[in-house]
Scaffold this active site. Structure first.
Site, PDB file in Angstrom:
ATOM      1  N   THR A  12      35.324  33.725 -51.162  1.00 43.06           N
ATOM      2  CA  THR A  12      34.503  33.079 -52.136  1.00 43.06           C
ATOM      3  C   THR A  12      33.489  32.052 -51.419  1.00 43.06           C
ATOM      4  O   THR A  12      32.374  31.862 -52.295  1.00 43.06           O
ATOM      5  CB  THR A  12      35.525  32.298 -53.109  1.00 43.06           C
ATOM      6  OG1 THR A  12      36.439  33.059 -53.880  1.00 43.06           O
ATOM      7  CG2 THR A  12      34.752  31.393 -54.116  1.00 43.06           C
ATOM      8  N   SER A  55      39.707  37.959 -48.831  1.00 40.42           N
ATOM      9  CA  SER A  55      40.823  37.487 -47.892  1.00 40.42           C
ATOM     10  C   SER A  55      42.252  38.241 -48.236  1.00 40.42           C
ATOM     11  O   SER A  55      43.226  38.558 -47.509  1.00 40.42           O
ATOM     12  CB  SER A  55      40.999  36.199 -47.549  1.00 40.42           C
ATOM     13  OG  SER A  55      41.584  35.462 -48.540  1.00 40.42           O
ATOM     14  N   THR A  88      39.998  31.909 -49.443  1.00 39.67           N
ATOM     15  CA  THR A  88      41.229  30.746 -49.485  1.00 39.67           C
ATOM     16  C   THR A  88      42.503  31.457 -49.783  1.00 39.67           C
ATOM     17  O   THR A  88      43.749  31.065 -49.412  1.00 39.67           O
ATOM     18  CB  THR A  88      41.315  29.922 -50.785  1.00 39.67           C
ATOM     19  OG1 THR A  88      41.124  30.628 -51.897  1.00 39.67           O
ATOM     20  CG2 THR A  88      40.055  29.038 -50.804  1.00 39.67           C
TER      21      THR A  88
HETATM   22  C1  SIN Z   1      39.252  35.232 -51.010  1.00 44.52           C
HETATM   23  O1  SIN Z   1      40.502  34.684 -50.554  1.00 44.52           O
HETATM   24  O2  SIN Z   1      38.528  35.830 -50.304  1.00 44.52           O
HETATM   25  C2  SIN Z   1      38.757  35.023 -52.286  1.00 44.52           C
HETATM   26  C3  SIN Z   1      39.299  34.020 -53.035  1.00 44.52           C
HETATM   27  C4  SIN Z   1      38.640  32.625 -52.440  1.00 44.52           C
HETATM   28  O3  SIN Z   1      38.200  32.781 -51.271  1.00 44.52           O
HETATM   29  O4  SIN Z   1      39.176  31.465 -53.081  1.00 44.52           O
END
Ligand code: SIN
Length: 329
Positions: A12, A55, A88
């Site tokens: 994100t 992720s 995250t």
């Molecule tokens: C991810 O984990 O790539 C998408 C969600 C985020 O980064 O909060």
């Protein structure tokens, strides 16, 4: 000026769009870097897009790809620290894998964001700037892999994502504290304590990473799940069990058979505090399953994948004791 490397992996922090049109991993590494002009005042930079993913779609092989690249940058005399941007959602798994795989060296700082880069309240720019400041602080190296988010500096092995939407979702697991804080340009970082685990697993010689599945314990578990995972190729199972990690009757005989066939079984708990110690239900111990200690089910899976790949016949019990530490119960 220190010279830092930025490895971008997606998430994100590089995402765009309002909730209806949101997409992770859109901005490339150069654009992400250019969106925070203050980064140039802190260091000279080497910038690299190592992969570009949400992720949730990362594979265990990406942990090794990152470890390999970070390790090469650590060995480069022209680089003083490394910042990695990441999603995250599975950050805690990547942080724990890097904690297990990398020896102590130069600062290695992961960061992420809960709001996309074009949101009015985007948290990515601040987190990236703070991560850069930590990576430029030599004292951070003694702690191994760390995560910087919302001004907290968290040991990679202690990270959890504790909320699905709040901006301060990245926190320390229960019972641990951040190792430091970022106060604008000031880094407060406590001296490194000897940590229980610095394995530096021999990842450069790891072959194919084995399939390890997590089975979630609940009232009325389906008895055939362990066997189905094994038939599909799992070489290890992590059980995210209820309570203090005691195995439901419906899974016992199936798991026993699988363990006799050489499949490793680890008992973790779905409860966030307390962990699974050595002294729970004797029957679980006798038939050879391993307690995860304070490791979460997803951390236990990371360790089991890497340990089985590094040394399929190795002493998993002492590895888990070392990594999971003593559970208070
Ligand atoms: C991810 O984990 O790539 C998408 C969600 C985020 O980064 O909060």
């Amino acid at each position: 000026m220190p010279r830092l490397a930025l490895l971008a992996t997606g998430g994100t922090i590089a995402g765009t769009g309002d909730p209806q049109h949101y997409q992770a991993a859109v901005l490339d590494a150069d654009t992400l870097f250019a969106s925070v002009p203050a980064l140039r005042e802190i260091a000279d930079w080497h910038i690299e897009q190592i992969f570009q993913l949400d992720s949730r779609d990362l594979q265990p092989g990406h942990w090794l790809q990152l470890a390999e690249r970070i390790s090469a940058l650590q060995a480069d005399p022209g680089i003083d620290g490394i910042v990695i941007t990441h999603g995250t959602d599975t950050l805690e798994e990547t942080a724990f894998a890097l904690h297990l795989l990398l020896p102590l060296g130069k600062p290695v700082v992961l960061t992420a964001a809960m709001r996309p880069s074009d949101a009015p309240d985007a948290d990515g720019p601040g987190n990236l700037l703070q991560a850069a400041r930590v990576a430029a602080t030599p004292a951070a190296a003694a702690h191994g892999v760390v995560v910087v988010a919302s001004a907290h500096i968290i040991a990679g092995a202690d990270l959890i994502k504790a909320h699905t939407s709040r901006v301060d979702a990245l926190r320390c697991r229960a019972g641990s504290e951040p190792i430091g804080h970022v106060a604008t340009e000031h880094i407060n970082i406590r001296p490194a304590l000897a940590r229980s685990l610095r394995h530096a697993l021999p990842w450069s010689t790891l072959g194919i990473l084995p399939r390890v599945d997590i089975l979630y314990g609940c009232a009325g578990v389906s008895a055939d799940l362990p066997g189905l995972c094994a038939t599909a190729g799992a070489q290890g199972l992590v059980l995210a069990l209820s309570g203090h990690g005691s195995i439901p009757e419906a899974w016992r005989s199936g798991l026993q058979t699988l363990m006799e066939q050489g499949i490793a079984v680890v008992r973790a708990t779905r409860i966030t505090e307390g962990g699974v110690g050595n002294n729970c239900n004797e029957e679980d111990e006798i038939f050879g399953s391993l307690p995860a200690g304070i490791l979460s089910p997803q951390q236990a899976r990371v360790l089991l994948i890497l340990a089985l790949a590094a040394n399929p016949r190795g002493d998993l019990r002492s590895l888990f004791r070392l990594a999971g530490g003593a559970s208070p119960y």
